[in-house]
Motif scaffolding. Structure first.
Motif, PDB file in Angstrom:
ATOM      1  N   TYR A  92       0.726  -1.237  -0.037  1.00  0.00           N
ATOM      2  CA  TYR A  92       0.006  -0.103   0.120  1.00  0.00           C
ATOM      3  C   TYR A  92       0.858   1.288   0.040  1.00  0.00           C
ATOM      4  O   TYR A  92       1.979   1.181   0.609  1.00  0.00           O
ATOM      5  N   ALA A  93       0.366   2.437  -0.511  1.00  0.00           N
ATOM      6  CA  ALA A  93       0.977   3.658  -0.769  1.00  0.00           C
ATOM      7  C   ALA A  93      -0.110   4.616  -0.351  1.00  0.00           C
ATOM      8  O   ALA A  93      -1.111   4.481  -0.807  1.00  0.00           O
ATOM      9  N   ILE A  94       0.681   5.661   0.162  1.00  0.00           N
ATOM     10  CA  ILE A  94      -0.153   7.041   0.461  1.00  0.00           C
ATOM     11  C   ILE A  94       0.493   8.102  -0.064  1.00  0.00           C
ATOM     12  O   ILE A  94       1.785   8.420   0.371  1.00  0.00           O
ATOM     13  N   ALA A  95       0.163   8.859  -0.987  1.00  0.00           N
ATOM     14  CA  ALA A  95       0.778   9.788  -1.642  1.00  0.00           C
ATOM     15  C   ALA A  95       0.863  11.271  -0.787  1.00  0.00           C
ATOM     16  O   ALA A  95       0.192  11.283   0.204  1.00  0.00           O
ATOM     17  N   LYS A  96       1.995  11.869  -1.061  1.00  0.00           N
ATOM     18  CA  LYS A  96       2.134  13.282  -0.411  1.00  0.00           C
ATOM     19  C   LYS A  96       0.860  14.005  -0.360  1.00  0.00           C
ATOM     20  O   LYS A  96       0.268  14.188  -1.488  1.00  0.00           O
ATOM     21  N   GLY A  97       0.460  14.593   0.919  1.00  0.00           N
ATOM     22  CA  GLY A  97      -0.744  15.388   0.766  1.00  0.00           C
ATOM     23  C   GLY A  97      -2.167  14.709   0.944  1.00  0.00           C
ATOM     24  O   GLY A  97      -3.127  15.234   0.920  1.00  0.00           O
ATOM     25  N   SER A  98      -2.071  13.347   0.791  1.00  0.00           N
ATOM     26  CA  SER A  98      -3.081  12.506   0.930  1.00  0.00           C
ATOM     27  C   SER A  98      -3.156  11.718   2.283  1.00  0.00           C
ATOM     28  O   SER A  98      -2.016  11.431   2.966  1.00  0.00           O
ATOM     29  N   ASN A  99      -4.319  11.170   2.546  1.00  0.00           N
ATOM     30  CA  ASN A  99      -4.454  10.258   4.013  1.00  0.00           C
ATOM     31  C   ASN A  99      -4.987   8.955   3.478  1.00  0.00           C
ATOM     32  O   ASN A  99      -5.387   8.390   4.161  1.00  0.00           O
ATOM     33  N   ARG A 100      -5.249   8.856   2.308  1.00  0.00           N
ATOM     34  CA  ARG A 100      -5.823   7.606   1.686  1.00  0.00           C
ATOM     35  C   ARG A 100      -4.864   6.464   1.297  1.00  0.00           C
ATOM     36  O   ARG A 100      -4.369   6.632   0.182  1.00  0.00           O
ATOM     37  N   PRO A 101      -4.792   5.195   2.069  1.00  0.00           N
ATOM     38  CA  PRO A 101      -4.031   4.359   1.471  1.00  0.00           C
ATOM     39  C   PRO A 101      -4.726   3.664   0.148  1.00  0.00           C
ATOM     40  O   PRO A 101      -5.681   3.326  -0.006  1.00  0.00           O
ATOM     41  N   ARG A 102      -3.546   3.558  -0.769  1.00  0.00           N
ATOM     42  CA  ARG A 102      -4.020   3.086  -1.877  1.00  0.00           C
ATOM     43  C   ARG A 102      -3.217   1.791  -2.345  1.00  0.00           C
ATOM     44  O   ARG A 102      -1.897   1.443  -2.022  1.00  0.00           O
ATOM     45  N   LEU A 103      -3.713   0.590  -3.003  1.00  0.00           N
ATOM     46  CA  LEU A 103      -3.175  -0.575  -3.278  1.00  0.00           C
ATOM     47  C   LEU A 103      -2.285  -0.281  -4.404  1.00  0.00           C
ATOM     48  O   LEU A 103      -2.691   0.031  -5.550  1.00  0.00           O
ATOM     49  N   LEU A 104      -1.004  -0.749  -4.176  1.00  0.00           N
ATOM     50  CA  LEU A 104       0.102  -0.530  -5.403  1.00  0.00           C
ATOM     51  C   LEU A 104       0.338  -1.916  -5.918  1.00  0.00           C
ATOM     52  O   LEU A 104       0.269  -2.356  -7.331  1.00  0.00           O
ATOM     53  N   TYR A 105       0.558  -3.139  -5.164  1.00  0.00           N
ATOM     54  CA  TYR A 105       0.608  -4.594  -5.698  1.00  0.00           C
ATOM     55  C   TYR A 105      -0.131  -5.489  -4.995  1.00  0.00           C
ATOM     56  O   TYR A 105      -0.082  -5.029  -3.693  1.00  0.00           O
ATOM     57  N   VAL A 111      -2.837 -16.989 -10.875  1.00  0.00           N
ATOM     58  CA  VAL A 111      -2.972 -17.105 -12.316  1.00  0.00           C
ATOM     59  C   VAL A 111      -4.309 -16.965 -12.584  1.00  0.00           C
ATOM     60  O   VAL A 111      -5.248 -17.777 -11.981  1.00  0.00           O
ATOM     61  N   GLY A 112      -5.065 -16.074 -13.407  1.00  0.00           N
ATOM     62  CA  GLY A 112      -6.485 -15.988 -13.797  1.00  0.00           C
ATOM     63  C   GLY A 112      -6.966 -14.914 -12.677  1.00  0.00           C
ATOM     64  O   GLY A 112      -8.235 -14.463 -13.377  1.00  0.00           O
ATOM     65  N   ASP A 113      -6.487 -14.421 -11.714  1.00  0.00           N
ATOM     66  CA  ASP A 113      -7.220 -13.368 -10.948  1.00  0.00           C
ATOM     67  C   ASP A 113      -7.081 -12.186 -11.686  1.00  0.00           C
ATOM     68  O   ASP A 113      -6.271 -11.826 -12.413  1.00  0.00           O
ATOM     69  N   ILE A 114      -7.952 -11.222 -11.334  1.00  0.00           N
ATOM     70  CA  ILE A 114      -8.342  -9.888 -12.073  1.00  0.00           C
ATOM     71  C   ILE A 114      -8.127  -8.890 -11.158  1.00  0.00           C
ATOM     72  O   ILE A 114      -9.050  -8.871 -10.036  1.00  0.00           O
ATOM     73  N   VAL A 115      -7.701  -7.558 -11.247  1.00  0.00           N
ATOM     74  CA  VAL A 115      -7.717  -6.673 -10.302  1.00  0.00           C
ATOM     75  C   VAL A 115      -7.946  -5.557 -11.383  1.00  0.00           C
ATOM     76  O   VAL A 115      -7.582  -5.268 -12.256  1.00  0.00           O
ATOM     77  N   ARG A 116      -8.767  -4.582 -10.721  1.00  0.00           N
ATOM     78  CA  ARG A 116      -8.885  -3.342 -11.409  1.00  0.00           C
ATOM     79  C   ARG A 116      -7.876  -2.198 -11.256  1.00  0.00           C
ATOM     80  O   ARG A 116      -7.246  -2.196 -10.141  1.00  0.00           O
ATOM     81  N   CYS A 117      -7.717  -1.323 -12.140  1.00  0.00           N
ATOM     82  CA  CYS A 117      -6.717  -0.197 -12.099  1.00  0.00           C
ATOM     83  C   CYS A 117      -7.133   1.155 -11.830  1.00  0.00           C
ATOM     84  O   CYS A 117      -8.317   1.328 -12.462  1.00  0.00           O
ATOM     85  N   GLY A 118      -6.729   2.002 -11.283  1.00  0.00           N
ATOM     86  CA  GLY A 118      -7.032   3.470 -11.223  1.00  0.00           C
ATOM     87  C   GLY A 118      -5.791   4.393 -11.062  1.00  0.00           C
ATOM     88  O   GLY A 118      -4.797   3.857 -11.397  1.00  0.00           O
ATOM     89  N   VAL A 119      -5.983   5.526 -10.532  1.00  0.00           N
ATOM     90  CA  VAL A 119      -4.958   6.708 -10.275  1.00  0.00           C
ATOM     91  C   VAL A 119      -5.195   7.160  -9.064  1.00  0.00           C
ATOM     92  O   VAL A 119      -6.044   7.268  -8.424  1.00  0.00           O
ATOM     93  N   GLU A 120      -3.884   7.879  -8.720  1.00  0.00           N
ATOM     94  CA  GLU A 120      -3.943   8.541  -7.308  1.00  0.00           C
ATOM     95  C   GLU A 120      -3.607  10.030  -7.708  1.00  0.00           C
ATOM     96  O   GLU A 120      -2.484  10.379  -7.877  1.00  0.00           O
ATOM     97  N   GLY A 121      -4.655  10.614  -8.034  1.00  0.00           N
ATOM     98  CA  GLY A 121      -4.726  12.089  -8.787  1.00  0.00           C
ATOM     99  C   GLY A 121      -3.568  11.958  -9.938  1.00  0.00           C
ATOM    100  O   GLY A 121      -3.967  11.185 -10.811  1.00  0.00           O
ATOM    101  N   ASN A 122      -2.637  12.959  -9.946  1.00  0.00           N
ATOM    102  CA  ASN A 122      -1.641  12.600 -11.232  1.00  0.00           C
ATOM    103  C   ASN A 122      -0.313  12.312 -10.390  1.00  0.00           C
ATOM    104  O   ASN A 122       0.882  12.332 -11.144  1.00  0.00           O
ATOM    105  N   ASP A 123      -0.255  11.788  -9.067  1.00  0.00           N
ATOM    106  CA  ASP A 123       0.929  11.252  -8.667  1.00  0.00           C
ATOM    107  C   ASP A 123       1.434   9.943  -8.790  1.00  0.00           C
ATOM    108  O   ASP A 123       2.354   9.699  -9.410  1.00  0.00           O
ATOM    109  N   PHE A 124       0.534   8.801  -8.817  1.00  0.00           N
ATOM    110  CA  PHE A 124       1.054   7.585  -9.305  1.00  0.00           C
ATOM    111  C   PHE A 124      -0.191   6.606  -9.627  1.00  0.00           C
ATOM    112  O   PHE A 124      -1.212   6.937  -9.189  1.00  0.00           O
ATOM    113  N   CYS A 125       0.171   5.681 -10.261  1.00  0.00           N
ATOM    114  CA  CYS A 125      -0.858   4.687 -10.485  1.00  0.00           C
ATOM    115  C   CYS A 125      -1.292   3.978  -9.260  1.00  0.00           C
ATOM    116  O   CYS A 125      -0.307   3.759  -8.496  1.00  0.00           O
TER     117      CYS A 125
END
Length: 272
Positions: A92-105, A111-125
């Protein structure tokens, strides 16, 4: 006979916790003190963008590792970037200026599992967990998906790490790109904070160079490009490969050293 069966059953039960623990211990953590990721820009060795883990911080009563970034060997613009933390086999990661943990990996995927992708503002995927809504990218909602298609094991500098190959479903075209690559404990093929970016061609200008703990190599870009075979990378091999490649001043690889003019070898300029 009854006594023998009871003994076998007890032995099996006693072994179960030990096997589960061994599985957990096999995981090579992402967040380790003094770990650095070097992203090279162009062919000159000093043109680096670096992420590094440096110290701890408390967020919500939990210990996180602080990530800083800087440019070049002189650590120009050394600044706080994010906080990271391993939870089981998830990162997990929390971008600078945010307090929201985001899943990185999620290195616990099968094998076969699916995970959705998003963004953390314009800081990181980032990856999206169940029920989590994506942010917007350039004013538009961005959401895609990754499917894990293969897991193999590589050997790099004495470490045996799992490598994950995933397919990316493009949000703009109905097609699958089968070259998103993760290495356990290292991250993605482009940057530790870009988990769903596809593997780029080798002749690109901006590329992941290496991951280290202190001065010890953990992984290099070669670990992302090889096939299923075990990859044994040593420091000696890395240095030899770097010093043998020759480029012209425009960054194009040359087969032979020029008879006159400026060329680049081993990350340094030479005049002949």
């Amino acid at each position: 006979m009854k006594t023998k069966l009871v003994f076998i059953w007890l032995l099996a039960v006693c072994c179960l916790p030990s096997q589960a623990q061994t599985s957990d211990e096999d995981y090579f953590p992402f967040t380790q003190e003094s770990k650095t990721w070097e992203i090279q820009i162009g062919v000159l060795r000093e043109n680096l963008y670096v992420n590094c883990i440096d110290g701890d911080t408390l967020i919500g009563g939990e210990t996180w590792k602080k990530v800083y970034n800087y440019y070049g060997f002189r650590q120009l613009n050394y600044s706080y970037y994010a906080a990271v933390r391993d939870v089981g086999k998830k990162v997990y990661a929390i971008a600078k200026g945010s307090n929201r943990p985001r899943l990185l990996y999620d290195f616990g995927m099968k094998v076969g599992d699916i995970v959705r992708c998003g963004v953390e503002g314009n800081d990181f995927c980032c990856l999206l967990e169940k029920g989590e809504q994506p942010d917007t990218l350039f004013g538009f909602k961005f959401e895609s998906s990754l499917r894990l298609v293969r897991i193999d094991t590589i050997e790099t500098n004495g470490l045996r790490l799992r490598r994950f190959t995933l397919s990316l479903l493009s949000p703009y075209k109905e097609q699958i790109v089968d070259n998103v690559v993760w290495v356990e404990g290292v991250g993605s093929c482009n940057s530790p904070f870009l988990p769903w970016m596809p593997l780029l061609p080798r002749d690109r200008i901006f590329f992941f160079k290496r991951c280290l703990i202190g001065k010890t190599y953990i992984s290099t870009e070669e670990d992302f490009y090889n096939g299923n075979e075990t990859n044994d990378t040593s420091n000696k091999t890395i240095e030899a490969n770097e010093s043998s490649v020759i480029y012209d001043i425009q960054g194009r690889q040359l087969h032979n050293r020029p008879s006159k003019g400026i060329y680049i070898q081993g990350g340094k300029k030479h005049l002949k």
